[in-house]
Design a protein around this motif. Structure first.
Motif, PDB file in Angstrom:
ATOM      1  N   GLY A 100      23.405 -17.812 -11.725  1.00 40.68           N
ATOM      2  CA  GLY A 100      23.196 -18.357 -12.978  1.00 40.68           C
ATOM      3  C   GLY A 100      23.252 -19.819 -12.979  1.00 40.68           C
ATOM      4  N   ASP A 101      23.225 -20.299 -14.395  1.00 37.24           N
ATOM      5  CA  ASP A 101      23.015 -21.789 -14.546  1.00 37.24           C
ATOM      6  C   ASP A 101      23.854 -22.173 -15.629  1.00 37.24           C
ATOM      7  OD1 ASP A 101      22.506 -24.366 -13.823  1.00 37.24           O
ATOM      8  OD2 ASP A 101      20.464 -24.312 -13.946  1.00 37.24           O
ATOM      9  N   TYR A 102      24.157 -23.491 -15.505  1.00 38.33           N
ATOM     10  CA  TYR A 102      24.810 -23.617 -17.062  1.00 38.33           C
ATOM     11  C   TYR A 102      23.949 -23.748 -18.099  1.00 38.33           C
ATOM     12  CZ  TYR A 102      28.528 -25.845 -13.918  1.00 38.33           C
ATOM     13  OH  TYR A 102      29.579 -25.793 -13.054  1.00 38.33           O
ATOM     14  N   PRO A 103      24.307 -23.513 -19.349  1.00 35.03           N
ATOM     15  CA  PRO A 103      23.457 -23.366 -20.524  1.00 35.03           C
ATOM     16  C   PRO A 103      23.117 -24.763 -20.749  1.00 35.03           C
ATOM     17  CG  PRO A 103      25.921 -23.175 -21.017  1.00 35.03           C
ATOM     18  CD  PRO A 103      25.780 -23.025 -19.451  1.00 35.03           C
ATOM     19  N   ASN A 104      21.965 -24.712 -21.576  1.00 31.08           N
ATOM     20  CA  ASN A 104      21.273 -25.997 -21.962  1.00 31.08           C
ATOM     21  C   ASN A 104      22.436 -27.105 -22.687  1.00 31.08           C
ATOM     22  OD1 ASN A 104      18.909 -25.114 -20.936  1.00 31.08           O
ATOM     23  ND2 ASN A 104      18.225 -24.477 -22.971  1.00 31.08           N
ATOM     24  N   TRP A 105      23.100 -26.483 -23.391  1.00 34.57           N
ATOM     25  CA  TRP A 105      24.055 -27.352 -24.247  1.00 34.57           C
ATOM     26  C   TRP A 105      25.024 -28.069 -23.246  1.00 34.57           C
ATOM     27  CZ3 TRP A 105      29.097 -26.521 -23.779  1.00 34.57           C
ATOM     28  CH2 TRP A 105      29.522 -25.122 -23.465  1.00 34.57           C
ATOM     29  N   PHE A 106      25.477 -27.635 -22.303  1.00 35.01           N
ATOM     30  CA  PHE A 106      26.607 -28.008 -21.567  1.00 35.01           C
ATOM     31  C   PHE A 106      26.428 -29.427 -20.857  1.00 35.01           C
ATOM     32  CE2 PHE A 106      29.285 -28.468 -17.675  1.00 35.01           C
ATOM     33  CZ  PHE A 106      30.369 -27.955 -17.870  1.00 35.01           C
ATOM     34  N   SER A 107      25.318 -29.932 -20.195  1.00 35.88           N
ATOM     35  CA  SER A 107      25.145 -31.244 -19.859  1.00 35.88           C
ATOM     36  C   SER A 107      25.390 -32.198 -21.062  1.00 35.88           C
ATOM     37  CB  SER A 107      24.052 -31.257 -19.128  1.00 35.88           C
ATOM     38  OG  SER A 107      22.864 -31.154 -20.003  1.00 35.88           O
ATOM     39  N   GLY A 108      24.742 -32.074 -22.023  1.00 32.58           N
ATOM     40  CA  GLY A 108      24.685 -32.957 -23.361  1.00 32.58           C
ATOM     41  C   GLY A 108      26.146 -33.214 -23.811  1.00 32.58           C
ATOM     42  N   GLU A 109      26.972 -32.154 -23.736  1.00 32.33           N
ATOM     43  CA  GLU A 109      28.347 -32.347 -24.435  1.00 32.33           C
ATOM     44  C   GLU A 109      29.346 -32.962 -23.294  1.00 32.33           C
ATOM     45  OE1 GLU A 109      29.811 -31.271 -27.226  1.00 32.33           O
ATOM     46  OE2 GLU A 109      27.587 -30.900 -27.929  1.00 32.33           O
ATOM     47  N   VAL A 110      28.790 -32.818 -21.879  1.00 31.23           N
ATOM     48  CA  VAL A 110      29.645 -33.525 -21.084  1.00 31.23           C
ATOM     49  C   VAL A 110      29.581 -34.958 -21.138  1.00 31.23           C
ATOM     50  CG1 VAL A 110      29.921 -33.875 -18.602  1.00 31.23           C
ATOM     51  CG2 VAL A 110      29.652 -31.499 -19.156  1.00 31.23           C
ATOM     52  N   ILE A 111      28.011 -35.197 -21.045  1.00 31.02           N
ATOM     53  CA  ILE A 111      27.695 -36.697 -21.142  1.00 31.02           C
ATOM     54  C   ILE A 111      28.556 -37.342 -22.563  1.00 31.02           C
ATOM     55  CG2 ILE A 111      25.754 -38.469 -22.040  1.00 31.02           C
ATOM     56  CD1 ILE A 111      24.011 -36.642 -20.168  1.00 31.02           C
ATOM     57  N   ARG A 112      28.593 -36.526 -23.558  1.00 30.00           N
ATOM     58  CA  ARG A 112      29.218 -36.823 -25.036  1.00 30.00           C
ATOM     59  C   ARG A 112      30.578 -37.384 -24.492  1.00 30.00           C
ATOM     60  NH1 ARG A 112      27.325 -36.437 -30.091  1.00 30.00           N
ATOM     61  NH2 ARG A 112      29.476 -35.972 -30.653  1.00 30.00           N
ATOM     62  N   LEU A 113      31.228 -36.984 -23.531  1.00 34.39           N
ATOM     63  CA  LEU A 113      32.665 -37.028 -23.378  1.00 34.39           C
ATOM     64  C   LEU A 113      33.006 -38.553 -22.723  1.00 34.39           C
ATOM     65  CD1 LEU A 113      33.943 -33.805 -21.405  1.00 34.39           C
ATOM     66  CD2 LEU A 113      34.497 -34.518 -23.898  1.00 34.39           C
ATOM     67  N   PHE A 114      31.832 -39.374 -22.238  1.00 37.58           N
ATOM     68  CA  PHE A 114      31.803 -40.568 -21.809  1.00 37.58           C
ATOM     69  C   PHE A 114      31.595 -41.592 -22.948  1.00 37.58           C
ATOM     70  CE2 PHE A 114      30.822 -38.024 -18.025  1.00 37.58           C
ATOM     71  CZ  PHE A 114      31.533 -38.672 -17.056  1.00 37.58           C
ATOM     72  N   ARG A 115      31.265 -41.140 -24.000  1.00 37.70           N
ATOM     73  CA  ARG A 115      31.053 -42.230 -25.216  1.00 37.70           C
ATOM     74  C   ARG A 115      32.248 -42.950 -25.614  1.00 37.70           C
ATOM     75  NH1 ARG A 115      26.699 -41.297 -28.675  1.00 37.70           N
ATOM     76  NH2 ARG A 115      27.561 -42.138 -30.308  1.00 37.70           N
ATOM     77  N   PRO A 116      33.581 -42.520 -25.804  1.00 37.21           N
ATOM     78  CA  PRO A 116      34.707 -43.214 -26.107  1.00 37.21           C
ATOM     79  C   PRO A 116      34.876 -44.478 -25.062  1.00 37.21           C
ATOM     80  CG  PRO A 116      35.054 -41.085 -26.568  1.00 37.21           C
ATOM     81  CD  PRO A 116      33.510 -40.953 -25.861  1.00 37.21           C
ATOM     82  N   PRO A 117      34.915 -44.126 -23.979  1.00 37.06           N
ATOM     83  CA  PRO A 117      35.396 -45.146 -22.921  1.00 37.06           C
ATOM     84  C   PRO A 117      34.240 -46.323 -22.899  1.00 37.06           C
ATOM     85  CG  PRO A 117      34.805 -43.234 -21.640  1.00 37.06           C
ATOM     86  CD  PRO A 117      35.062 -42.665 -23.175  1.00 37.06           C
ATOM     87  N   ILE A 118      33.074 -45.797 -22.883  1.00 33.56           N
ATOM     88  CA  ILE A 118      31.921 -46.830 -22.894  1.00 33.56           C
ATOM     89  C   ILE A 118      32.006 -47.744 -24.508  1.00 33.56           C
ATOM     90  CG2 ILE A 118      29.448 -47.172 -23.052  1.00 33.56           C
ATOM     91  CD1 ILE A 118      29.198 -45.054 -20.993  1.00 33.56           C
ATOM     92  N   SER A 119      32.227 -47.009 -25.444  1.00 29.33           N
ATOM     93  CA  SER A 119      32.097 -47.638 -26.843  1.00 29.33           C
ATOM     94  C   SER A 119      33.231 -48.649 -26.819  1.00 29.33           C
ATOM     95  CB  SER A 119      32.461 -46.640 -27.857  1.00 29.33           C
ATOM     96  OG  SER A 119      32.536 -47.130 -29.008  1.00 29.33           O
ATOM     97  N   ARG A 120      34.551 -48.281 -26.070  1.00 30.96           N
ATOM     98  CA  ARG A 120      35.390 -49.381 -26.133  1.00 30.96           C
ATOM     99  C   ARG A 120      35.028 -50.888 -25.309  1.00 30.96           C
ATOM    100  NH1 ARG A 120      38.720 -44.705 -25.420  1.00 30.96           N
ATOM    101  NH2 ARG A 120      38.706 -44.701 -23.209  1.00 30.96           N
ATOM    102  N   VAL A 121      34.398 -50.382 -24.243  1.00 28.15           N
ATOM    103  CA  VAL A 121      33.832 -51.549 -23.502  1.00 28.15           C
ATOM    104  C   VAL A 121      32.904 -52.521 -24.289  1.00 28.15           C
ATOM    105  CG1 VAL A 121      32.459 -52.595 -21.544  1.00 28.15           C
ATOM    106  CG2 VAL A 121      33.990 -50.420 -21.361  1.00 28.15           C
ATOM    107  N   LEU A 122      32.109 -51.752 -25.143  1.00 29.11           N
ATOM    108  CA  LEU A 122      31.071 -52.400 -25.856  1.00 29.11           C
ATOM    109  C   LEU A 122      31.792 -53.135 -26.975  1.00 29.11           C
ATOM    110  CD1 LEU A 122      28.412 -49.708 -26.229  1.00 29.11           C
ATOM    111  CD2 LEU A 122      28.208 -51.696 -24.543  1.00 29.11           C
ATOM    112  N   LYS A 123      32.736 -52.461 -27.683  1.00 31.49           N
ATOM    113  CA  LYS A 123      33.290 -52.948 -28.674  1.00 31.49           C
ATOM    114  C   LYS A 123      34.109 -54.290 -28.615  1.00 31.49           C
ATOM    115  CE  LYS A 123      36.814 -51.790 -32.424  1.00 31.49           C
ATOM    116  NZ  LYS A 123      37.704 -50.955 -32.810  1.00 31.49           N
ATOM    117  N   LYS A 124      34.817 -54.292 -27.578  1.00 31.56           N
ATOM    118  CA  LYS A 124      35.527 -55.768 -26.894  1.00 31.56           C
ATOM    119  C   LYS A 124      34.491 -56.715 -26.686  1.00 31.56           C
ATOM    120  CE  LYS A 124      39.133 -57.395 -24.007  1.00 31.56           C
ATOM    121  NZ  LYS A 124      40.391 -57.426 -22.843  1.00 31.56           N
TER     122      LYS A 124
END
Length: 257
Positions: A100-124
């Motif tokens: 089998g393989d990962y469902p289509n939604w999975f990779s997008g949701e994993v990438i979303r987990l990186f939004r907060p730390p990158i956002s903190r870098v951009l904000k500062k």
């Protein structure tokens, strides 16, 4: 690590101090280091560099953290895995069996987990650039974030860049150029046969043609400076471009987890 024959004949250069190297480079191209101009104690959160000829204000952020090791990321990732199991209790067995393989939604949701730390870098960085422009009375759209990614390898560079730019599309308006580079981390670029260091600028629609020309010229001068410093190849100037670049970080054998 790539298996392309002859791809890594001489190995990476010895790691260099990113901040000190950039300070030396900026001084060499008639730029200014803010700490040279405004001694401590400073009354504002300062960016790192000033290029009076543009004028441009630049902040250097060196990313050393593997964000996926944080407690918040691990918690979020386990929640996604639980969602997989809830949707398909037989998912784990099929994945391990190669059926089998990962469902289509999975990779997008994993990438979303990186939004907060990158956002903190951009904000500062946005705050530092904004306050520095105010201090020097600079009103033009010339804020540059130099995002040096030598440590964050869980996401491919083009995905990190795309994620950052999606955040910048509607926020952090003092950042007019997002400059993604690597200094000590070589990458394998799709379609290429030698390791490369990246210089990938992305500009907002507020940026003038002269500003983009300045950044592209700065990239050429950066590679010339770096070539002299490390004494081996880096990236030909024709590789400096703003278009899509598909690449992956080269993880050395002693770094594998």
């Amino acid at each position: 690590m790539t298996t392309t024959p002859g791809f890594w004949d001489i190995g990476p250069h010895d790691p260099i101090d990113v901040e000190a190297t950039w300070q030396g480079f900026v001084r060499s191209v008639s730029g200014q280091v803010i700490e040279d101009l405004v001694p401590h104690p400073r009354t504002f959160e300062n960016a790192d560099f000033l290029f009076p000829s543009v004028p441009a204000v630049a902040e250097l952020k060196e990313i050393k953290t593997e964000f996926e090791k944080s407690d918040a990321f691990v918690k979020g990732y386990l929640s996604l895995v639980q969602r997989l199991v809830d949707e398909d209790p037989d998912w784990g067995r099929r994945i391990w069996a190669g059926e089998g393989d990962y469902p289509n939604w999975f990779s997008g949701e994993v990438i979303r987990l990186f939004r907060p730390p990158i956002s903190r870098v951009l904000k500062k960085a946005n705050r530092q650039i904004k306050e520095t422009k105010e201090y020097f009375n600079i009103v033009d759209s010339t804020g540059v974030l130099i995002f040096v990614n030598d440590g964050f390898t869980a996401l491919e560079p083009h995905l990190v860049r795309a994620l950052a730019c999606s955040l910048l599309a509607n926020s952090y308006s003092s950042i007019d150029c997002f400059l993604y580079i690597t200094v000590n981390r070589y990458v394998e670029v799709h379609g290429g046969d030698v390791p490369k260091l990246l210089w990938l600028p992305t500009f907002s629609d507020r940026v003038s043609a002269s500003m983009s020309e300045f950044i592209n010229d700065l990239g050429r001068r950066w590679y010339e400076f770096l070539e002299k410093k490390i004494g081996q190849f880096t990236v030909p100037t024709e590789e400096i471009k703003a278009g899509p670049v598909l690449s992956r970080a080269i993880v050395l054998p002693d770094e594998k987890r």
